[in-house]
Design an enzyme around this catalytic site. Structure first.
Site, short mmCIF file in Angstrom:
data_model
loop_
_atom_site.label_atom_id
_atom_site.label_comp_id
_atom_site.label_asym_id
_atom_site.label_seq_id
_atom_site.Cartn_x
_atom_site.Cartn_y
_atom_site.Cartn_z
CB CYS A 76 39.15 33.84 38.78
SG CYS A 76 40.02 32.98 40.00
CG HIS A 166 41.00 38.57 40.79
ND1 HIS A 166 39.58 38.35 40.81
CD2 HIS A 166 41.53 37.44 41.11
CE1 HIS A 166 39.38 37.31 41.36
NE2 HIS A 166 40.56 36.62 41.38
CD GLU A 168 38.44 41.94 40.04
OE1 GLU A 168 38.79 41.84 38.85
OE2 GLU A 168 38.43 40.72 40.73
#
Ligand code: XMP
Length: 508
Positions: A76, A166, A168
């Site tokens: 990002c 993302h 994660e």
């Protein structure tokens, strides 16, 4: 090890956790330290940020980091910064994007190590306003979404990668695979780490060492976090732990009984029950602002604790703070504050007690695992999370006894009906919100002007992202009918259909 440069993202620690879970060491560093600490690292990850790269004073790093020959993954803001520093271009997107997007990588001709074993068409989780419009020289775009042309970029020779989404968060499909691929590129062997008995014994030994012969007070709330924190400390210091339950009047129906049953019976712990309902209502009187509410509740809790400490001679206070509480209360230099969790950002500055927070580094699922290892009964481990400030953050507007009463009744109906359908255990949380909106209704032949209750039901695994639950219409119908029939003050029930982000789980 991997160096993770923290630009203040809400998910920095989640990235670290994922990398640790895959068996690699990871060090979170500030942008200023990045260059120094990168020496000797196998890979570098650049986190996201609430800032935009074109803003004045936005966090940055030494451009020479890209010349070290170390594989780099920008996530990002990390991708934006990398592009800006290497001659690309980033703009403020005219459409902000939160939640799922489909990642298309079918068009790429060359194979990519980063997207190895990841099919085209996966769902990737977004949370951004800006986007890359021109990639730097030497880079190639290897995946897009409908709105983002450069969703994944790579410089194959230099092993530098940038992604807009993302990996994660649990909602990104193949997110773990992408991180695994990056570790493999960085030459790190994948080896999954586990929370097991030895790991828990180490935590207990650490607490024993640091507390010594001091006395500690523990604030039990009946929730998973405070229960696990209390048990860890109890195992470490035994009777030197003074456990109390503060009845703030902001709890759900029947909470005190569960607590007495489990801890007094199961563990033979002596629990002081302190009735502080009045103190909390007085402290909250007339407060509408959510942050002020949280701060006022935190302050009142501490006042009560300090009184107990004085009486017992305790110097320490055990709290069940977990990692998402820390990060939402702005735990790192560049992170924005989302809300002051009452056991973190809501504490008064002049607090005299020293905090012990054994779960500060863990996520909810990890805390549940530790609880399981400690032998906590299922009825506590599988309980849904309940916020420290209690029902006060589920009442929009000022908190009064009569609103609390309505909310408690609505909440009880929701819990009962969900349990009946055996759906409770599949949900992260399901609860009622007192919206503070009055609307017109009709009861019998009369006009009614009554309250609106919202139902919030969510599915999540890591707190940082969540979906609203697609509950069966029949169940929602039953809940709604019972609420309007059994609670005379309520004449409308609505269902919250927002994901996180952008909405948080609680309304305040
Ligand atoms: P949000 O609303 O931030 O909530 O998406 C994430 C999870 O945290 C719980 N929560 C809290 N827990 N103290 C706590 O111990 C707090 O101040 C607090 N605020 C929110 C919330 O219920 C959800 O599960």
């Amino acid at each position: 090890m991997i160096i993770l440069v923290d630009f203040g993202s809400q998910t920095t620690h989640l990235i670290a956790r994922r990398i640790k879970e895959l068996g690699s060491e990871i060090l979170i560093v500030t942008p200023d330290e990045a260059m120094e600490k990168a020496k000797g690292a196998r890979g570098i990850i650049l986190s996201g940020s609430p800032a935009g790269v074109y803003e004045e004073d936005s966090p940055t790093i030494d451009k020479k980091i890209f010349e070290l020959g170390i594989p780099i993954l920008g996530i990002c803001y990390g991708q934006h910064l990398m592009c800006q520093l290497l001659g690309g271009e980033v703009v403020l997107g005219n459409k902000k994007e939160y939640g799922p997007a489909i990642l298309n990588s079918e068009f790429r001709i060359q194979s990519s190590e980063l997207l190895k074993n990841i099919p085209s068409g996966i769902t990737a989780w977004m949370s951004h306003g800006d986007k890359v419009v021109k990639i730097p020289q030497g880079f190639e775009t290897i995946a897009q979404t409908e709105t983002i042309e450069h969703a994944v970029i790579e410089n194959k020779n230099k092993k530098i990668y940038g992604i807009q989404f993302h990996p994660e968060v649990i909602h990104t499909e193949f997110g773990e695979q992408l991180l695994k691929n990056f570790l493999t590129i960085a030459g790190i062997k994948i080896k999954k780490q586990e929370i097991n008995k030895e790991f828990v014994e180490d935590i207990i030994a650490d607490i024993k060492d640091s507390v010594g012969s001091e006395k500690a007070i523990c604030a039990l709330s009946g929730g998973v976090d405070s229960s696990v924190a209390a048990l860890l400390v109890y195992k470490a210091i035994g009777k030197n732990l003074i456990s109390c339950y503060i009845d703030s009047g902001l709890m759900r129906d029947g909470e005190t009984d569960i607590l007495k049953q489990v801890f007094a019976k199961h563990y033979n712990m002596d629990i002081k029950i302190i009735d502080a309902k009045k103190e909390f209502l007085i402290a909250l009187k007339g407060i509408v602002d959510p942050e002020l509410k949280r701060k006022s509740i935190g302050k009142t809790f501490i006042e009560v604790f300090e009184k107990i400490a004085k009486e017992s001679g305790a110097k320490l206070l055990v709290q069940g703070t977990i990692y998402p509480d820390v990060i939402e209360s702005a735990g790192s230099k560049y992170a924005h504050k989302i809300k002051s969790h009452h056991n973190v950002g809501g504490l008064p500055e002049d607090m005299k007690l020293i905090l012990i927070e054994p779960l500060r580094q863990f996520y909810k699922d990890e805390v549940r695992k530790i609880g399981q290892i400690l032998g906590l009964p299922k009825e506590i481990i599988s309980r849904q999370p309940f916020p420290g400030p209690g029902l006060a953050v589920r009442i929009i507007g000022d908190v009064t006894e009569s609103k609390l009463e309505v909310l408690r009744k609505a909440d009880k109906i929701i819990q009962e009906e969900t349990e009946k359908e055996d759906l409770y255990k599949n949900l992260w949380q399901i609860f009622a919100v007192f919206t503070g909106i009055k609307t017109t209704g009709v009861r019998g032949d009369n006009r009614a002007y009554g309250e609106t209750i919202a139902i919030r039901a969510i599915e999540s695994q890591d707190t940082m992202s969540a979906n609203f639950a697609k509950l069966p219409w029949e169940l929602l119908d039953k809940i709604s009918t019972r609420i309007v029939n059994e609670i005379k003050e309520v004449n409308r029930v609505v269902y919250d259909i927002t994901n996180k982000p952008p909405a948080t789980m609680e309304w305040e």
